[in-house]
Design an enzyme around this catalytic site. Structure first.
Site, PDB file in Angstrom:
ATOM      1  N   ARG A 142      55.082  44.636  44.997  1.00  0.00           N
ATOM      2  CA  ARG A 142      54.093  45.113  44.322  1.00  0.00           C
ATOM      3  C   ARG A 142      53.767  46.464  44.120  1.00  0.00           C
ATOM      4  O   ARG A 142      53.973  47.801  45.103  1.00  0.00           O
ATOM      5  CB  ARG A 142      52.407  44.078  44.019  1.00  0.00           C
ATOM      6  CG  ARG A 142      52.716  43.449  43.958  1.00  0.00           C
ATOM      7  CD  ARG A 142      51.090  42.322  44.226  1.00  0.00           C
ATOM      8  NE  ARG A 142      50.741  42.225  45.507  1.00  0.00           N
ATOM      9  CZ  ARG A 142      50.108  42.969  45.886  1.00  0.00           C
ATOM     10  NH1 ARG A 142      49.566  43.808  45.395  1.00  0.00           N
ATOM     11  NH2 ARG A 142      49.380  42.618  47.838  1.00  0.00           N
ATOM     12  N   TYR A 189      60.340  42.318  39.987  1.00  0.00           N
ATOM     13  CA  TYR A 189      59.693  41.591  40.606  1.00  0.00           C
ATOM     14  C   TYR A 189      57.950  40.883  40.717  1.00  0.00           C
ATOM     15  O   TYR A 189      57.491  41.372  39.882  1.00  0.00           O
ATOM     16  CB  TYR A 189      59.203  42.514  41.893  1.00  0.00           C
ATOM     17  CG  TYR A 189      58.072  42.157  43.538  1.00  0.00           C
ATOM     18  CD1 TYR A 189      58.724  41.135  43.678  1.00  0.00           C
ATOM     19  CD2 TYR A 189      56.980  42.299  42.845  1.00  0.00           C
ATOM     20  CE1 TYR A 189      58.736  41.370  44.922  1.00  0.00           C
ATOM     21  CE2 TYR A 189      56.592  41.420  43.659  1.00  0.00           C
ATOM     22  CZ  TYR A 189      57.254  40.787  45.197  1.00  0.00           C
ATOM     23  OH  TYR A 189      56.544  39.829  45.813  1.00  0.00           O
ATOM     24  N   LYS A 229      49.393  37.824  39.655  1.00  0.00           N
ATOM     25  CA  LYS A 229      48.169  39.007  40.023  1.00  0.00           C
ATOM     26  C   LYS A 229      46.931  39.582  39.028  1.00  0.00           C
ATOM     27  O   LYS A 229      45.872  40.047  39.306  1.00  0.00           O
ATOM     28  CB  LYS A 229      48.389  40.071  41.154  1.00  0.00           C
ATOM     29  CG  LYS A 229      49.346  38.882  41.885  1.00  0.00           C
ATOM     30  CD  LYS A 229      48.690  38.506  43.226  1.00  0.00           C
ATOM     31  CE  LYS A 229      49.078  37.855  44.441  1.00  0.00           C
ATOM     32  NZ  LYS A 229      48.572  37.097  45.645  1.00  0.00           N
ATOM     33  N   HIS A 245      41.636  35.200  45.654  1.00  0.00           N
ATOM     34  CA  HIS A 245      42.519  35.753  46.425  1.00  0.00           C
ATOM     35  C   HIS A 245      42.449  34.797  47.578  1.00  0.00           C
ATOM     36  O   HIS A 245      42.792  34.780  48.450  1.00  0.00           O
ATOM     37  CB  HIS A 245      42.962  37.212  46.859  1.00  0.00           C
ATOM     38  CG  HIS A 245      44.456  36.754  47.017  1.00  0.00           C
ATOM     39  ND1 HIS A 245      44.664  37.720  47.794  1.00  0.00           N
ATOM     40  CD2 HIS A 245      45.045  36.494  47.036  1.00  0.00           C
ATOM     41  CE1 HIS A 245      45.669  37.845  48.842  1.00  0.00           C
ATOM     42  NE2 HIS A 245      46.391  37.051  48.319  1.00  0.00           N
ATOM     43  N   ARG A 275      60.916  36.343  48.522  1.00  0.00           N
ATOM     44  CA  ARG A 275      60.024  35.197  47.814  1.00  0.00           C
ATOM     45  C   ARG A 275      60.477  34.072  48.032  1.00  0.00           C
ATOM     46  O   ARG A 275      62.202  34.256  47.532  1.00  0.00           O
ATOM     47  CB  ARG A 275      59.669  35.733  47.530  1.00  0.00           C
ATOM     48  CG  ARG A 275      59.193  36.910  47.017  1.00  0.00           C
ATOM     49  CD  ARG A 275      57.715  36.870  47.967  1.00  0.00           C
ATOM     50  NE  ARG A 275      57.012  37.718  48.246  1.00  0.00           N
ATOM     51  CZ  ARG A 275      55.365  37.359  48.035  1.00  0.00           C
ATOM     52  NH1 ARG A 275      54.673  36.563  47.752  1.00  0.00           N
ATOM     53  NH2 ARG A 275      54.606  38.761  48.697  1.00  0.00           N
TER      54      ARG A 275
HETATM   55  C1  OXD Z   1      49.817  38.540  48.119  1.00  0.00           C
HETATM   56  C2  OXD Z   1      50.991  37.628  47.503  1.00  0.00           C
HETATM   57  O1  OXD Z   1      50.723  40.130  48.179  1.00  0.00           O
HETATM   58  O2  OXD Z   1      50.198  36.690  47.464  1.00  0.00           O
HETATM   59  O3  OXD Z   1      48.713  38.859  48.331  1.00  0.00           O
HETATM   60  O4  OXD Z   1      52.061  37.988  46.815  1.00  0.00           O
HETATM   61 MN    MN Z   2      48.110  36.708  47.880  1.00  0.00          MN
END
Ligand code: OXD
Ligand code: MN
Length: 628
Positions: free
Chosen positions: A101, A240, A249, A269, A408
């Site tokens: 991110r 990504y 997110k 979260h 991932r």
């Molecule tokens: C984070 C994710 O960065 O879940 O929290 O990818």
């Molecule tokens: Mn997360």
């Protein structure tokens, strides 16, 4: 294929009327109604700006998904893994610079700067819209623009919300199809007039006629922009997942936190689990942890104490709403897991390993010669030969990780062997416990119970991890991550703390979930971890549940309620009494220094931290001084 008459792009800054141009549209959903008209004209508007060669309305069918995956394999974008080891699974390799991110390029474009708050990058919305028009103009040229209608939460559920993502990335489409409920049932809701969130994604790599494509197109310039007042997201330049799966997110946290603020609920979260005790009684736990604190492991916990079971409901996000019964009800709005691969192995998270048996999209892990995948931590020993995440030959002597540290897996939640049968029940589950955790070498005990809701909110607002290892037992510089929401709160976090307090006021005092702070990472004065962690964290949950059931007393301390160490179930593990004493030690002098750091942290919110939390800080200091 139908040819839609839509319009050529506006050139930024020009008043020229858009020109109609022809564009291939493979199929448009057969719905009418005002909602459908609004959706169509929004899609036309984005296409006019971004100029894709084709438009594909995603219907969410299995056949469509398979065709997309086949097409990506044929185009060299993903690698099909050996079905003997990993059926229905694929490996994507990103551009080496597009692996995470981009918080520095993530913006909240609220009308007032103050509404973004000090923890977000603010952008003035009118100027940002103009800037985005410039970068998105023609950005999908030569590519297909996919229209992806999705629901967060069961389609039509009382806690659910819907959205549409347009994207020029097939990888984003197949990922969204795992992470959310995609399909025409959502389009039908939109056609019938339901509200929806508009999200736009482009990898920012237009193709000139005849230009050869690359496996992972992206752009050095990146934007992830949220317009909280109009509930829109624009993401540019990255493929990504965290930047491209906009339902996650961007929508389910940043935009949803704003919707929650306005409607009286919380977008958090948090993982979500059901814990079942040896008597068969079920309790629901939501837990917020910053990254790299074992959140996925707890979401898929296998208790080491006999008779206890955990069912997984969610691993990353919870939407939580006060019910008419005075309780808090929570859903996991997602439909899949987008988890970090490294560190996930037989000894740390066997449930995740079993979840990944097939039908998984891996990104940036290593490839084995037999066509399966590998990452650090999957097995104790690395295979002798691999192809690393960048496509280069790798051996254990290469001196670099084979998988990217942020590699991932993307997999359907339903594939988890311990997923709760009712994990996508539209009404969600009633919460009994909320946990806040960080990675603290010092000060924070294994578990502390908040004395009441406001104290719990105080604990959530102070979540932090040491920046330095702080192995010698000194208080390191703290990286603050309140509620583990630092990069994900779509509005001023000072107001967000206040919102948590106001949600607490809507609950029945005897039905509100009890709040606890946990820390699996405290170290002894010799630098060792004092607690075994992983499956043994079930022993902490066992104490929490016996505590909320009124079966055990707690010890009052200046920082909250602690267990009598003899109440912890330690059968079968060897934690010496000296380690237990260190795990629960509260040093008033060190905590007073921590209180000073909390004061400094609160001061960064320019007076927005609610008085009730300032009062918690004062009371903490008072109790610590009295204990000195
Ligand atoms: C984070 C994710 O960065 O879940 O929290 O990818
Ligand atoms: Mn997360």
């Amino acid at each position: 294929m139908a040819i839609a008459e839509i319009f050529s792009p506006r050139t930024a800054g020009s008043n020229e009327a858009p020109r109609p141009i022809a564009r291939a549209v493979d199929r448009t959903p057969d719905f009418s109604g005002e909602g459908m008209q609004a959706l169509r004209s929004w899609v036309d508007e984005i296409a006019t700006l971004t100029q894709p060669a084709r438009i594909h309305w995603v219907d969410g069918s299995r056949a469509e998904n398979e065709a997309l995956l086949r097409g990506m394999v044929d185009e060299g974008r993903i690698i099909k893994l050996n079905p003997e080891w990993r059926p229905g699974s694929y490996l994507a390799r990103s551009h080496p610079a597009d692996v995470a991110r981009t918080e520095g390029r993530t913006f909240i474009a609220s009308e007032r700067e103050e509404d973004a708050g000090p923890t977000n990058n603010w952008a003035e919305p009118t100027a940002m819209r103009a800037e985005l028009e410039g970068v998105f103009a023609g950005s999908m040229r030569g590519r297909t623009m996919y229209v992806v209608p999705f629901s967060m939460g069961a389609v039509g559920g009382p806690l659910s919300h819907i959205g549409v993502q347009v994207t020029d990335s097939a990888y984003a489409v197949v990922s969204m199809s795992i992470m959310t409920r995609v399909g025409e049932a959502v389009t039908e809701l939109i056609a019938d007039g339901a509200d929806w969130v508009r999200t736009v994604h482009s990898v920012g790599a237009p193709l000139a006629p005849g230009q050869e494509d690359v496996p992972w197109p992206c752009n050095d310039t990146k934007y992830v922009v949220h317009f909280p007042e109009t509930l829109e997201v624009f993401s540019y330049g990255s493929g990504y997942g965290g930047n491209a799966i906009l339902a996650k997110k961007c929508f389910a946290l940043r935009i949803a936190s704003v919707i929650g603020r306005d409607q009286g609920w919380l977008a958090e979260h948090m993982l979500l689990i059901r814990v079942i005790d040896p008597q068969g009684r079920a309790y629901h736990v939501a837990a917020a942890f910053p990254s790299a604190c074992g959140k996925t492991n707890l979401a898929m916990l296998r208790p080491t104490i006999p008779g206890w079971r955990v069912e997984t409901l969610g691993d990353d996000i919870a939407w939580i709403r006060p019910g008419e019964d005075g309780r808090l009800w929570a859903i996991n709005p997602e439909a899949g897991f987008f988890g970090v691969a490294p560190g996930t192995g037989e000894s740390t998270n066997v449930t995740a390993v079993e979840t990944l048996w097939g039908n998984t999209i891996f990104t940036n892990v290593a490839l084995r010669p037999d066509g399966d995948v590998w990452w650090e931590g999957l097995t104790d020993e690395a295979p002798a030969n691999l192809t690393d995440w960048e496509g280069n030959a790798w051996t254990p002597d290469s001196g670099r990780p084979a998988a990217h540290p942020n590699s991932r897996f993307t997999v359907a939640a339903a594939q988890c062997p311990q997923i709760a049968e009712d994990w996508d029940a539209p009404q969600g589950v009633p919460l009994d416990v909320i946990l806040f955790g960080g990675r603290r070498a010092t000060n924070v005990p294994l578990v502390v119970e908040a004395t009441d809701w406001a104290h719990g909110v105080f604990l959530g607002s102070t979540i932090s991890s040491e920046r330095t290892a702080a192995a010698e037992g000194t208080l390191g510089e703290l990286r603050r991550d309140p509620f583990a929401m630092l990069p994900f709160c779509g509005y001023n976090m000072g107001d967000y703390f206040g919102h948590w307090l106001s949600v607490g006021n809507k609950l029945r005092f005897d039905r509100a979930p009890r709040i606890f702070q946990v820390n699996w990472f405290r170290r002894g004065s010799d630098g060792r971890f004092l607690w075994p962690g992983f499956g043994d964290n079930s022993r902490v949950i066992d104490w929490i549940i016996r505590r909320i059931s009124g079966e055990v007393d707690a010890v009052e301390s200046p920082i909250g309620r602690l267990p009598h160490t003899e109440d912890l179930n330690l059968d079968g593990i060897d934690v010496p009494q000296a380690d237990l004493d260190e795990l629960f030690a509260v040093d008033p002098a060190s905590w007073l220094r921590e209180a000073d750091l909390t004061e400094e942290f609160y001061a960064t919110f320019n007076g927005k931290v609610p008085a009730a939390l300032q009062a918690e800080l004062s009371s903490l200091r008072y109790r610590l001084k009295a204990a000195q």
